[in-house]
Design a protein around this motif. Structure first.
Motif, mmCIF file in Angstrom:
data_model
loop_
_atom_site.group_PDB
_atom_site.id
_atom_site.type_symbol
_atom_site.label_atom_id
_atom_site.label_comp_id
_atom_site.label_asym_id
_atom_site.label_seq_id
_atom_site.Cartn_x
_atom_site.Cartn_y
_atom_site.Cartn_z
ATOM 1 N N ASP A 1 0.830 -1.211 0.000
ATOM 2 C CA ASP A 1 0.000 0.000 0.000
ATOM 3 C C ASP A 1 0.861 1.257 0.000
ATOM 4 O O ASP A 1 0.589 2.225 -0.729
ATOM 5 C CB ASP A 1 -0.921 0.005 1.223
ATOM 6 N N LYS A 2 1.916 1.232 0.823
ATOM 7 C CA LYS A 2 2.806 2.385 0.914
ATOM 8 C C LYS A 2 3.517 2.628 -0.416
ATOM 9 O O LYS A 2 3.625 3.779 -0.882
ATOM 10 C CB LYS A 2 3.830 2.156 2.029
ATOM 11 N N LYS B 1 1.308 4.209 -3.036
ATOM 12 C CA LYS B 1 1.111 5.641 -2.815
ATOM 13 C C LYS B 1 2.351 6.444 -3.203
ATOM 14 O O LYS B 1 2.246 7.577 -3.679
ATOM 15 C CB LYS B 1 0.762 5.897 -1.349
ATOM 16 N N PRO C 1 2.538 5.955 -7.730
ATOM 17 C CA PRO C 1 1.269 5.590 -8.374
ATOM 18 C C PRO C 1 1.367 5.455 -9.891
ATOM 19 O O PRO C 1 0.721 4.598 -10.478
ATOM 20 C CB PRO C 1 0.318 6.716 -7.960
#
Length: 431
Positions: free
Chosen positions: A371-372, A375, A378
């Protein structure tokens, strides 16, 4: 599959790798029945629920840590409610702990001729290293009746009383289709809707398997069609041993225990950096999915590209959805590399090339890193899909954080180069 002769009556992708979901509990019950038959436990033996068992995701019986139920209650809660906590508690009772019990399950699978199956837990909650095939599940369904006729009646139980509560079962073909007497439903987002059915009508007996249904209703209808079509074609006469017989001195079982690899397959030599060794941890993997949460629900998480396979003229009462991995029967005694799948987001394995960005003894940490990274980059990962891969090292399970969907080695390396410019280490690996 004809349960009396072992003849395949119809099949479609019967050897394709699938997630078993709660069909896993069929093997948990097989080993429970075996222990009962050998007198190691009785139906009234107490099954104590550990903190780990009590914390399992729903559906479950809801027994508090330190409390217990009888073996029979645990069995009934599994065949009706598909209770995840009861399955784990039984596994811990029989194996001492769940990882050991999972190895017992896999060894027994090999002894029964289930060469395309690996078990990682007792209940079927999502684990990317746990998989099976429709053919193997048919074999297990036959083995349960063949080896333990004295306990097989549990599978026809449609409900039972737990205290003052009546618990109803998930198998809606019981009472709907003549001759259906079990066995088990299963569902997670990754697996789709699964079902193993045993049918006896007169002198004919069949076992059918449907895996990867897009809804409980479509799966049940597919099974009903198969039963109605192929039961009349089953033999009225028996013949021959169908599966490995349940004997304590079976040499296959001993070989399986010795030969099942305990370590991850080696990574490719052409990686730009070496993965750091992870620190051992006793943390349990996360269970983001629940199995059999409700067998009637449909789910948007099952990909629209994974419908129930239409019947076609091949050969078993075995139907399954598009494969999780390449259709391939695993060689006997060899434990394949765990399938690379995020059990929450997808019903298929990213193929081609992937990039690895982290490794952790906690699945939650590996997912958090995905997830990190998404972000942080992207644009680089706009067309990639993140997933975790379980692997064993020195007896400890770790989780690799990877992004898949790269069509070539060049594309994967290009993405890695872009990530490194953002101080994110990675290397390319072919799936």
């Amino acid at each position: 599959m004809d349960a009396k002769t072992g003849k395949v009556l119809y099949s479609a992708d019967a050897n394709g790798r699938r997630y078993p979901a709660s069909l896993t509990k069929m093997m948990t019950l097989y080993l429970t029945f075996e222990a009962l038959a050998k007198g190691k436990i009785s139906r009234n033996s107490p099954v104590v629920f550990s903190a780990h068992a009590s914390a399992e995701a729903p559906t479950k019986l809801g027994v508090k840590p330190g409390d217990s139920v009888t073996v029979e209650t645990a069995i009934l809660s599994i065949v009706t409610k598909s209770a995840n906590d009861s399955a784990t508690a039984l596994g811990e009772m029989l194996g001492g702990n769940e990882p050991t019990f999972a190895r017992m399950m896999t060894a027994k699978a090999r002894a029964l001729g289930m060469t395309g199956t690996v078990f990682r837990n007792a209940n079927g909650l999502p684990d990317p290293g746990q998989f099976t095939t429709a053919r193997d599940m048919a074999t297990l369904g036959i083995a349960l009746r063949e080896h333990f006729p004295q306990y097989y009646g549990y599978f026809s139980q449609r409900s039972f009383l737990y205290g003052r509560q009546r618990i109803n079962g998930h198998n809606r073909l019981l009472g709907r289709i003549k001759g259906v007497d079990g066995i088990k439903t299963g569902y997670t987002r990754a697996s789709g809707f699964n079902l193993v059915s045993s049918v006896a009508d007169g002198n004919r007996r069949i076992v059918g398997v449907v895996m990867g249904g897009t809804s409980g209703g479509s799966r049940d209808n597919q099974m009903a069609t198969l039963i109605n079509t192929y039961l009349p074609r089953a033999s009225t006469r028996g013949g021959g041993d169908l599966v490995a017989k349940a004997s304590g001195n079976n040499p296959i079982t001993a070989l399986a225990k010795v030969l099942l690899p305990k370590h991850d397959a080696p990574t490719p030599d052409d990686k730009p950096m070496v993965e750091d060794d992870a620190v051992a941890s006793n943390d349990d993997p996360t269970t983001a999915d629940a199995t059999d949460a409700t067998d009637e629900q449909t789910t948007a998480a099952v990909e629209e590209t994974a419908p129930v396979v239409k019947t076609r003229k091949v050969k078993t009462v075995i139907v399954s959805a598009p494969q999780i991995a390449t259709a391939q029967v695993v060689a006997a005694y060899a434990e394949p590399t765990p399938a690379a799948v995020d059990p929450v987001n997808t019903a298929s394995v990213p193929s081609g090339w992937a990039i690895q960005v982290a490794s952790s003894p906690k699945q939650s940490e590996a997912q958090a890193f995905l997830d990190k990274t998404t972000k942080q980059a992207p644009k680089v990962l706009a067309d990639a899909s993140g997933f975790t891969v379980a692997f064993d090292k020195d007896g400890v399970t770790y989780y690799r954080a990877r992004f898949g969907g790269f069509g070539s080695k060049t594309a994967a390396w290009k993405a890695c180069t872009a990530l490194k410019k953002k101080n994110i280490e990675c290397y390319a690996v072919q799936q």
